[in-house]
Scaffold this active site. Structure first.
Site, PDB file in Angstrom:
ATOM      1  N   VAL A   1       0.727  -1.282   0.005  1.00  0.00           N
ATOM      2  CA  VAL A   1      -0.017   0.008   0.081  1.00  0.00           C
ATOM      3  C   VAL A   1       0.902   1.019  -0.331  1.00  0.00           C
ATOM      4  CG1 VAL A   1      -1.901   1.312   1.289  1.00  0.00           C
ATOM      5  CG2 VAL A   1      -1.831  -1.293   1.058  1.00  0.00           C
TER       6      VAL A   1
ATOM      7  N   LYS B   1      -6.953  -1.978   9.375  1.00  0.00           N
ATOM      8  CA  LYS B   1      -8.172  -2.446   9.603  1.00  0.00           C
ATOM      9  C   LYS B   1      -8.318  -3.063  11.114  1.00  0.00           C
ATOM     10  CE  LYS B   1      -7.261  -5.856   6.679  1.00  0.00           C
ATOM     11  NZ  LYS B   1      -6.819  -5.770   5.286  1.00  0.00           N
TER      12      LYS B   1
ATOM     13  N   GLU C   1     -10.637   5.225   5.441  1.00  0.00           N
ATOM     14  CA  GLU C   1     -11.541   4.629   4.256  1.00  0.00           C
ATOM     15  C   GLU C   1     -10.842   3.709   3.837  1.00  0.00           C
ATOM     16  OE1 GLU C   1     -14.719   5.916   2.683  1.00  0.00           O
ATOM     17  OE2 GLU C   1     -14.360   3.969   2.279  1.00  0.00           O
TER      18      GLU C   1
ATOM     19  N   VAL D   1     -11.137  -0.498   4.850  1.00  0.00           N
ATOM     20  CA  VAL D   1     -12.605  -1.428   4.521  1.00  0.00           C
ATOM     21  C   VAL D   1     -12.646  -1.345   3.109  1.00  0.00           C
ATOM     22  CG1 VAL D   1     -14.398  -2.428   5.312  1.00  0.00           C
ATOM     23  CG2 VAL D   1     -13.859  -0.863   6.860  1.00  0.00           C
TER      24      VAL D   1
ATOM     25  N   GLY E   1     -10.673  -1.516   0.424  1.00  0.00           N
ATOM     26  CA  GLY E   1      -9.686  -1.132  -0.436  1.00  0.00           C
ATOM     27  C   GLY E   1     -10.266   0.146  -1.423  1.00  0.00           C
TER      28      GLY E   1
ATOM     29  N   GLY F   1       0.047 -14.788  -4.616  1.00  0.00           N
ATOM     30  CA  GLY F   1       0.009 -13.314  -3.665  1.00  0.00           C
ATOM     31  C   GLY F   1      -1.362 -13.120  -3.158  1.00  0.00           C
TER      32      GLY F   1
ATOM     33  N   LYS G   1     -13.638  -5.980   9.764  1.00  0.00           N
ATOM     34  CA  LYS G   1     -14.225  -4.930   8.962  1.00  0.00           C
ATOM     35  C   LYS G   1     -15.649  -4.635   9.121  1.00  0.00           C
ATOM     36  CE  LYS G   1     -11.042  -6.152   5.031  1.00  0.00           C
ATOM     37  NZ  LYS G   1     -10.798  -6.889   3.867  1.00  0.00           N
TER      38      LYS G   1
ATOM     39  N   GLY H   1      -4.982  -4.239  -3.031  1.00  0.00           N
ATOM     40  CA  GLY H   1      -4.057  -4.111  -3.973  1.00  0.00           C
ATOM     41  C   GLY H   1      -3.504  -2.628  -3.857  1.00  0.00           C
TER      42      GLY H   1
HETATM   43  N1  LIG Z   1      -2.349  -4.961   0.842  1.00  0.00           N
HETATM   44  C1  LIG Z   1      -3.485  -4.547   0.617  1.00  0.00           C
HETATM   45  O1  LIG Z   1      -4.139  -4.588  -0.527  1.00  0.00           O
HETATM   46  C2  LIG Z   1      -4.302  -3.757   1.546  1.00  0.00           C
HETATM   47  C3  LIG Z   1      -5.530  -3.453   1.452  1.00  0.00           C
HETATM   48  C4  LIG Z   1      -6.216  -2.540   2.323  1.00  0.00           C
HETATM   49  C5  LIG Z   1      -5.642  -2.425   3.513  1.00  0.00           C
HETATM   50  N2  LIG Z   1      -4.362  -2.752   3.977  1.00  0.00           N
HETATM   51  C6  LIG Z   1      -3.678  -2.554   5.032  1.00  0.00           C
HETATM   52  O2  LIG Z   1      -2.824  -1.793   4.843  1.00  0.00           O
HETATM   53  C7  LIG Z   1      -1.659  -1.867   5.797  1.00  0.00           C
HETATM   54  C8  LIG Z   1      -0.395  -1.964   4.786  1.00  0.00           C
HETATM   55  O3  LIG Z   1      -0.611  -3.494   4.210  1.00  0.00           O
HETATM   56  P1  LIG Z   1       0.544  -3.990   3.099  1.00  0.00           P
HETATM   57  O4  LIG Z   1       0.080  -5.129   2.472  1.00  0.00           O
HETATM   58  O5  LIG Z   1       1.034  -2.670   2.204  1.00  0.00           O
HETATM   59  O6  LIG Z   1       1.808  -4.446   4.270  1.00  0.00           O
HETATM   60  P2  LIG Z   1       3.327  -4.737   3.567  1.00  0.00           P
HETATM   61  O7  LIG Z   1       3.472  -4.770   2.183  1.00  0.00           O
HETATM   62  O8  LIG Z   1       3.625  -5.700   4.492  1.00  0.00           O
HETATM   63  O9  LIG Z   1       4.178  -3.392   3.978  1.00  0.00           O
HETATM   64  C9  LIG Z   1       4.369  -3.051   5.256  1.00  0.00           C
HETATM   65  C10 LIG Z   1       5.414  -1.887   5.470  1.00  0.00           C
HETATM   66  O10 LIG Z   1       5.484  -1.366   6.795  1.00  0.00           O
HETATM   67  C11 LIG Z   1       6.809  -1.461   6.950  1.00  0.00           C
HETATM   68  N3  LIG Z   1       6.975  -1.834   8.498  1.00  0.00           N
HETATM   69  C12 LIG Z   1       6.113  -2.960   9.010  1.00  0.00           C
HETATM   70  N4  LIG Z   1       6.350  -3.039  10.359  1.00  0.00           N
HETATM   71  C13 LIG Z   1       7.512  -2.037  10.593  1.00  0.00           C
HETATM   72  C14 LIG Z   1       7.910  -1.679  11.800  1.00  0.00           C
HETATM   73  N5  LIG Z   1       7.983  -2.312  13.020  1.00  0.00           N
HETATM   74  N6  LIG Z   1       8.703  -0.693  11.636  1.00  0.00           N
HETATM   75  C15 LIG Z   1       9.046  -0.105  10.339  1.00  0.00           C
HETATM   76  N7  LIG Z   1       8.468  -0.428   9.497  1.00  0.00           N
HETATM   77  C16 LIG Z   1       7.427  -1.370   9.561  1.00  0.00           C
HETATM   78  C17 LIG Z   1       7.670  -2.466   6.145  1.00  0.00           C
HETATM   79  O11 LIG Z   1       8.852  -2.163   6.078  1.00  0.00           O
HETATM   80  P3  LIG Z   1       9.989  -3.209   5.033  1.00  0.00           P
HETATM   81  O12 LIG Z   1       9.571  -2.902   3.775  1.00  0.00           O
HETATM   82  O13 LIG Z   1      11.303  -2.608   5.367  1.00  0.00           O
HETATM   83  O14 LIG Z   1       9.758  -4.357   5.369  1.00  0.00           O
HETATM   84  C18 LIG Z   1       6.769  -2.351   4.885  1.00  0.00           C
HETATM   85  O15 LIG Z   1       7.304  -1.448   4.259  1.00  0.00           O
HETATM   86  C19 LIG Z   1      -2.045  -3.018   6.516  1.00  0.00           C
HETATM   87  O16 LIG Z   1      -2.840  -2.535   7.589  1.00  0.00           O
HETATM   88  C20 LIG Z   1      -3.407  -3.714   5.808  1.00  0.00           C
HETATM   89  O17 LIG Z   1      -4.296  -4.382   6.708  1.00  0.00           O
HETATM   90  C21 LIG Z   1      -3.702  -3.700   2.865  1.00  0.00           C
END
Ligand SMILES: NC(=O)c1ccc[n+]([C@@H]2O[C@H](COP(=O)([O-])OP(=O)(O)OC[C@H]3O[C@@H](n4cnc5c(N)ncnc54)[C@H](OP(=O)(O)O)[C@@H]3O)[C@@H](O)[C@H]2O)c1
Length: 428
Positions: free
Chosen positions: A13, A104, A128, A131, A133, A186, A204, A301
């Site tokens: 994200v 979330k 926003e 929940v 995306g 993925g 959610k 995504g």
């Molecule tokens: N993925 C989706 O489609 C999606 C959709 C809706 C909501 N969300 C929400 O968005 C949020 C992020 O999701 P994501 O999929 O983007 O996660 P992700 O790909 O795992 O990315 C997490 C990022 O946060 C950094 N991070 C995590 N813990 C950390 C810490 N303790 N200290 C410093 N940096 C830290 C990581 O650093 P590194 O890169 O160095 O490891 C990484 O850059 C979550 O809350 C998720 O529920 C995601």
């Protein structure tokens, strides 16, 4: 005028937020008067390859550098998890920085605490992206639909389980095979528990129901059942009777009594939710004035979620421009009772019996005695001496289905009950 943002997390994200902020910066300036610049980004690993171009020094592994940076007035949290995200957000709020988050889990579990600290500090928290995306759900429920009493929420709000169930329907794969494919592509995490056990959808639903029903909802208020026990056979039989299997989240408010549930259900093929496939999400909302509304789109995504995050940033910048960001919002929460869902549903019941004459007649009598009428019956021989029966009942309240299950199990010649699931009505 530039406005400095601090980004916590640069993963799926976060990278989308970086890319979209750069792409839309001029438009945001036109819309709000502020030119957004992501000044610093928190990550764990400073040496990881990122899919976006970053300026030297933009990344840091030290959260204090961002939280204590006086230039930064908005924190965008896309790191996920509960801690340290919760502590960072609370510290940012206490330092009078506005917060936009996609988290979330955090909002579902600690939303009231976070909103309270934001209010005390005179700043805003927007979520926003937490929940659905890209799909606008929080905004419509919080703003556009407030003239309504919302009575029902119903939808598919977890893309991973929807992907798995869609695969099972299309290819006949069993749960484990479909999960492995989702992980390889993925769409599912290495530890899929939160998705497949229904917890992600429940979190959610907590967020949506709190806003829609103007009350405090907790995770423990939601009856949750995931999709681990869904078999290829149930998916196949569902198809034979013109249905598809989906993980459905429902919330209803009947005169202040709330029922909240996440569980697999059969959806008739001509129901709009039957066509929500793969990683798409959809939510039905019923308001007393608006009637039925359906929101549909990509539930996750990089770019879809960044779209929601940046939408919140833009809303915030507009409020900052107008001098109303963080004005105390009316958060009068109503006291509502949570009750088990005893709404009447048709039910799908699959069980196996000894394959011998007279057994089905006795089962039919038992259903008659229990005053449960049958709408559809399938009978299949699965092996020598064993037959499988699928019955779709007419509507019966959910709280009577356990009695029916017990009566079936007490019958001689009934070997096992494999599956009992509700069948969603076409319309209520
Ligand atoms: N993925 C989706 O489609 C999606 C959709 C809706 C909501 N969300 C929400 O968005 C949020 C992020 O999701 P994501 O999929 O983007 O996660 P992700 O790909 O795992 O990315 C997490 C990022 O946060 C950094 N991070 C995590 N813990 C950390 C810490 N303790 N200290 C410093 N940096 C830290 C990581 O650093 P590194 O890169 O160095 O490891 C990484 O850059 C979550 O809350 C998720 O529920 C995601």
């Amino acid at each position: 005028m530039n406005v400095a943002l601090g980004l916590l997390g640069c993963g799926t994200v976060g990278e989308g937020v970086v890319a979209l902020t750069v792409r839309r910066a001029d438009k945001i300036k036109d819309l709000t008067g502020f030119y957004p610049v992501i000044e610093q980004i928190l990550v764990r690993d400073l040496h990881k390859t990122r899919n976006v171009s970053l300026k030297p020094g933009q990344l840091t592994a030290n959260a204090s550098e961002i939280l204590e940076n006086p230039n930064i007035s908005i924190i965008v949290e896309t790191m996920g998890g509960i801690e340290p995200a919760r502590s960072y957000i609370l510290e940012a709020l206490r330092r009078k920085k506005h917060v936009v988050t996609a988290n979330k889990d955090l909002i579902a579990l600690h939303g009231p605490e976070i909103l309270q600290v934001a209010e005390e500090s005179g700043v805003e928290v927007l979520f926003e992206a937490a929940v659905g995306g890209a799909i606008p759900l929080v905004g419509p429920l919080k703003e556009n639909l407030t003239a309504n009493e919302v009575t029902d929420l119903k939808g598919i709000i977890n893309g991973t389980t929807n992907f798995i169930l869609t695969k099972m329907t299309e290819s006949g794969a069993d749960f484990d095979e479909a999960l492995a494919e989702a992980q390889a592509l993925g769409f599912a995490e290495a530890d899929p528990t939160s998705d497949v056990d229904g917890l992600d959808a429940a979190r959610k639903l907590v967020i949506l129901a709190s806003i829609a029903f103007h009350t405090k909802v907790e995770l423990g208020d939601v009856q949750v059942e995931g999709i681990r026990r869904v078999t290829a056979r149930d998916v196949q039989y569902a198809k034979e009777i013109g249905c598809v299997l989906k993980l459905i989240a429902t919330g209803s408010d009947r005169a202040g009594k709330l029922s909240l549930r996440v569980r697999p259900a059969l959806i008739p093929g001509n129901h709009p939710l039957a066509h929500v496939s793969g990683s798409y999400n959809a939510l039905f909302v019923r308001g007393d004035a608006a009637g039925d509304l359906m929101f549909f789109g990509r539930g996750a995504g990089s770019m879809p979620t960044a779209s929601a995050v940046l939408g919140d940033v833009i809303a915030l910048l507009r409020n900052i421009g107008l001098g109303v960001a963080g004005s105390p919002a009316s958060r009068i929460l109503l006291e509502k009772q949570v009750v088990p869902d005893d709404l009447p549903y048709r039910h799908y019941v699959r069980f196996s019996v000894d394959d011998m004459p007279g057994v089905f007649a006795r089962i039919a009598n038992m259903f008659g005695d229990a005053q449960v009428s049958m709408e559809t019956v399938l009978q299949k021989r699965v092996s020598h001496g064993e037959a499988e029966i699928v019955i779709v009942t007419h509507e019966i309240p959910s709280n009577r289905i356990d009695g029916l299950r017990d009566a079936l199990l007490r019958m001689t010649n009934v070997r096992a009950i494999h599956c009992v699931m509700p069948v969603e009505p076409l319309s209520d």
